[in-house]
Structures are given as C-alpha cells and as structure tokens.
Enzyme design. Structure first.
Site, PDB file in Angstrom:
ATOM      1  N   ASP A 198       2.670 -39.690 -26.050  1.00 32.95           N
ATOM      2  CA  ASP A 198       3.445 -40.370 -24.851  1.00 32.95           C
ATOM      3  C   ASP A 198       3.018 -39.355 -23.680  1.00 32.95           C
ATOM      4  O   ASP A 198       3.927 -38.936 -23.320  1.00 32.95           O
ATOM      5  CB  ASP A 198       4.685 -40.471 -25.329  1.00 32.95           C
ATOM      6  CG  ASP A 198       5.489 -41.516 -24.480  1.00 32.95           C
ATOM      7  OD1 ASP A 198       4.863 -42.196 -23.757  1.00 32.95           O
ATOM      8  OD2 ASP A 198       6.721 -41.335 -24.560  1.00 32.95           O
ATOM      9  N   ALA A 223      19.287 -40.306 -27.344  1.00 34.03           N
ATOM     10  CA  ALA A 223      19.596 -38.802 -27.208  1.00 34.03           C
ATOM     11  C   ALA A 223      19.859 -38.465 -25.620  1.00 34.03           C
ATOM     12  O   ALA A 223      19.370 -39.180 -24.805  1.00 34.03           O
ATOM     13  CB  ALA A 223      18.831 -37.986 -28.030  1.00 34.03           C
ATOM     14  N   ALA A 248      18.652 -41.028 -22.563  1.00 33.02           N
ATOM     15  CA  ALA A 248      17.856 -41.865 -23.156  1.00 33.02           C
ATOM     16  C   ALA A 248      18.632 -42.971 -24.087  1.00 33.02           C
ATOM     17  O   ALA A 248      19.650 -42.589 -24.234  1.00 33.02           O
ATOM     18  CB  ALA A 248      16.608 -41.296 -23.791  1.00 33.02           C
ATOM     19  N   VAL A 271      19.954 -34.902 -22.905  1.00 33.08           N
ATOM     20  CA  VAL A 271      19.300 -33.530 -22.707  1.00 33.08           C
ATOM     21  C   VAL A 271      20.217 -32.920 -21.808  1.00 33.08           C
ATOM     22  O   VAL A 271      20.671 -33.124 -20.847  1.00 33.08           O
ATOM     23  CB  VAL A 271      18.096 -33.484 -22.281  1.00 33.08           C
ATOM     24  CG1 VAL A 271      17.514 -31.963 -22.041  1.00 33.08           C
ATOM     25  CG2 VAL A 271      16.984 -34.377 -23.214  1.00 33.08           C
TER      26      VAL A 271
END
Length: 510
Positions: free
Chosen positions: A290, A138, A135, A140
C-alpha cells in the site's frame, strides 16, 4: 453465524446500495447476469427507506460503503486492490475511500492501552495527544515515551471492532453463498473467493502483533538498503490491540512544494522509490502492498520512510523467478520466451498454442514500447498481460494481482514526482541483477546446495519411508479401508441431498 438471520443485514445493505445509487454501479462493474440483477434489485428497492443516505458529495459506491460502516469501508479498500475482481473503473473509485472516520473517545483509548500493556498511560508516555487519524479499524495518537523522551505513534484498535467485523463478514459469506446457489451464472465472479480474501486480510489487521511482526520482518530485510528507512517497533509497548512505533519525521511524499522547499531531488526520489519496490518484491519476496503518498515521507536526510504495514505482499521464490523472467523478456522484447515461461510455470494450460500466445503478447508489448518515456507503464503492461493470459486459460493468482496493483500505485507516485520518468530504464538494472543471481549458474549451484541440505536432513528417514511405501503398494487394501470409502461416499451423497434441500427451502423463503 452464517445463517438466514443475516438476511436482515443484507436487506439493510441492499437498501443503502439502492438509495445511494451504488447498486447499479456495482452490478455493471461485475457485468452481473440478469438473475443476479433481479435478486439484488428485489432485495434493495422495496426497502430503500431502510437504507442509509450517506454523503451525497461522494461517488455512489464510496458513499454507500462509508454509510454502512467500518467493515464495509475496509471491504471497499481491499477490493480496490483487486481490479481483476471489480474492474478498473470501480477499483479507482474505491481507492478514494478516506481513513477519516469519527474517532472514538480518549477514555476508551487510554483504557485499552492500560488493559493491554498493564501500565497506566501516564507511566508509559509523558505526552499523549488526541487522535490524529481515525480509520476503519484503529486510530492513531502521537505520544512521547516517558523513559527516553522519544516521539512515537500509538495505534489502538476500535473497541469491540472484532465482534462488529465478525458479524458483517458472516453476512458477506451468507450473501456470497446465496449468489452461488441462486445465480450459477455469477459463479465466474468468484464471490466466495472475494469474501475469503477480505476475511484473511482483516483477520491479520485485527491483531496488531501480526502487523508489528510484518514491520519487523520488512525492517530486517531492508536494513541495508541505502536511502530507505522504517520507524522502529517498540515491542515493550505493543500487543494484540496496541501498536507503538517510532514517529516518522519528514515531508509527505505527495507535497511537491514542500519537497522542493526542503531541497530534495524529486527525480531521484521517484527513481529510488521504484527501484526499492522492485528490489523488495524480487529480492525478498516481501513488499509493502500500500505504497501510496499517504504512507510515505521523506526524512530530512533524504531517506524515503514508509509506514502502515497492514497490507503486505508475499511472493515465493519460484514465482519471483517467473515474474522476473517475464519482465526481462518484455524488456528485451523476446515475446516467445515470455510465452514459454508462462507454459513452463503452468500458468497457461499445455493445450494452448505457444506461438499464438507469443503473438498475443507481442500485441500487448509493442504498443507500450512505442510510447514516449512519460507514458511507458509497467503497471499497464501487467494489466494488459493479465487480460491476455485470462483469455488463454490462466487462473487468477492473488499474489501477482497485489503486485500489479502496487506497481500501478508506485508508478503513480513516481510520476507525480517526475512526470518524465522512464519506468523501463529505472527497472532494467534491478531486474537484470536479479536474473543474474537467481537464474544463472550461481543460482543452479545454490539450488543444488539447498536440495542436498534437504536430503541430508531427511536422509536417516528415507530408507524407512521407501520401505513403507513399497510394503503399502504390495498389500491388498484392508476391508476397513473399503468400508470407510463406502461410508465417505454415503456421506457425500447425504451432503449433496441435504444441500439441495436447503437450496430449495431458501428459494421458497425468498
């Protein structure tokens, strides 16, 4: 620093907006005044050759923001939660921004983990995958803890992302200040408020300890909610730049075919998701901001799992009561009471006419109640409500805007699971229960008890505070105080003159 050197960044931004066609879209969305349009075009058109081309397959606004990089992508994502500031059409466009940026090198990720946690990656994890998602802030990794064998998700901030964001945010502040200085008519667009909102959200997301804390608080609030679970935070393996949490094993909530194949009841899932969201907003005043399909899964046992806690909403207890009374008034179609609540809360200025406001609210509610179940929308109601209240002088309340935006998203997810869901019927018991607990006699006793506790805590200090206040009231103002006020006045005049001189200087620079 928010100085004139940011003009270079703004020229590159304006050039990219012009080259991608985003400039016109954004100016139209804001209904920008002529002076601001001229300034923006002047900043962008002559330098189009400096702008990034972007992906031509994307809509103009998302194409430009994606081309400009992570800070701009995040800015667009956050603005998508503020339709009050960018308009509904542009907000919808910005929601399609995907968190699919190129990942950074594995070596960088491993180095950050080892630097933050003080152990080698191989000591902590028996398995550690390539990035599975990248993203704007960051990326993952999927991993497995060496000591327990548990599968986990490891979120790692991009290298030097804080510095990169700080530079871009400084440029955003500079642009907002220039808009306020040179286009007074654009102040109604609240450019500084927009940037401050963005800055506050990003500061929170750039410290993963804060996201971990939000997830932990959310888990504590919801631990007894049936049919709902969160991945647990692994505090021993989390820090400012690294966050480790349990792996969310389940079917994506947006994959209806997979949900049907797994035997899950989609109708129940849609109703449960809506009830849980309202419960968290009203009961706890702390909700996931969200809740789209990408952040939701269904566990094998049917529990709804949510993750990614970068955007969380908070509503204080008084605002929750006001919000609940407004919803309950609409559910009962008691528009006079809804109007009175707005006046009692100070949302609408006292010089407005309450009966006229009630009639305007009726014009909002009745058409929605006349719809069939598949079209009734609480999110649409709140959108129309904010439009009406703005006409009656109500100032924007950020916490309610996030609530309204999330309500729209949750409704959309619920309808994707069951197109015929009746939003009001699902919401009614949650709102009614909250009203009984927070506004009835039980709530009065609770409020009195809280007031008594406050008085008990400050009781020993009250006599002294009263005495000091009375003495201060009786004494004439000290000469030093008069001098300090004159000095403050002089400083204010100097600041005003200096600001005016700076504005003139910058105008000549442009």
């Amino acid at each position: 620093m928010r100085g004139p050197h940011n003009i270079i960044r703004l020229i590159r931004t304006g050039a990219t907006m012009e080259r991608t066609g985003a400039m016109g879209v954004i100016l139209d969305a804001y209904d920008a005044p002529p002076m601001l349009r001229v300034a923006a075009r002047t900043l962008g058109k002559p330098f189009m050759w400096l702008g990034y081309k972007g992906d031509p397959s994307m809509p103009p606004a998302t194409r430009a923001l994606t081309a400009l990089g992570p800070a701009y992508i995040k800015f667009g994502q956050i603005l998508s939660t503020r339709p009050d500031l960018v308009g509904n059409d542009l907000a919808v466009q910005l929601r399609v921004l995907q968190d699919k940026l190129p990942p950074f090198e594995m070596a960088e990720s491993r180095a950050q983990i080892e630097s933050e946690l003080g152990m080698s990656v191989d000591e902590i994890f028996s398995e550690f995958s390539e990035p599975i998602a990248a993203a704007s802030i960051a990326q993952v990794h999927q991993a497995r803890l060496a000591d327990t064998g548990e599968k986990v998700a490891v979120k790692v901030l991009r290298p030097n992302i804080e510095r990169a964001f700080r530079k871009d945010v400084d440029a955003f502040y500079f642009a907002a200040r220039m808009v306020e200085l040179f286009a007074p008519g654009a102040r109604r667009l609240r450019p500084m408020e927009v940037v401050e909102h963005f800055d506050g959200v990003v500061r929170g997301e750039l410290d993963l300890r804060l996201e971990s804390a939000a997830a932990s608080e959310y888990a504590a609030n919801t631990k007894d909610d049936p049919g709902f679970q969160l991945p647990s935070i692994k505090w021993n393996f989390s820090s400012r730049r690294v966050m480790t949490l349990g792996w969310a094993e389940g079917v994506p909530l947006g994959d209806n075919d997979a949900l049907d194949a797994a035997g899950h009841d989609r109708r129940d899932l849609g109703e449960r998701l809506l009830r849980l969201f309202l419960l968290h907003a009203l009961r706890d005043g702390f909700f996931h901001g969200d809740m789209h399909q990408g952040n939701l899964k269904v566990a094998p046992n049917g529990d709804i799992i949510t993750y990614d806690f970068g955007i969380m909403g908070h509503i204080d207890e008084y605002t929750r009561r006001v919000y609940a009374e407004i919803l309950f008034g609409f559910i009962r179609r008691d528009y006079k009471r809804v109007a009175e609540v707005h006046f009692e809360a100070g949302y609408v200025p006292a010089d407005q006419d309450v009966d006229e406001f009630a009639r305007a609210l009726r014009a909002v509610g009745e058409p929605i109640f006349g719809m069939d179940a598949s079209h009734i929308s609480m999110g649409r109601l709140l959108t129309y409500l904010f439009e009406v209240t703005e006409r009656f002088g109500m100032e924007t309340r950020t916490e309610l805007i996030l609530l309204q935006r999330t309500m729209v998203v949750v409704e959309g997810v619920a309808r994707s699971l069951n197109p015929n869901i009746n939003i009001w019927e699902v919401a009614r018991p949650v709102v009614e229960d909250y009203i009984k607990d927070s506004i009835g006699p039980k709530a009065v006793l609770s409020d009195l008890g809280k007031a008594a506790l406050v008085l008990a805590r400050f009781g020993p200090r009250l006599p002294g505070l009263v005495q000091n206040a009375l003495i201060a009231q009786a004494e004439p103002p000290a000469p030093e105080r008069k001098l300090s006020r004159r000095m403050l006045g002089l400083v204010a005049v100097c600041a005003a003159v200096g600001g005016a001189a700076l504005a003139v200087l910058l105008e000549h620079l442009f």
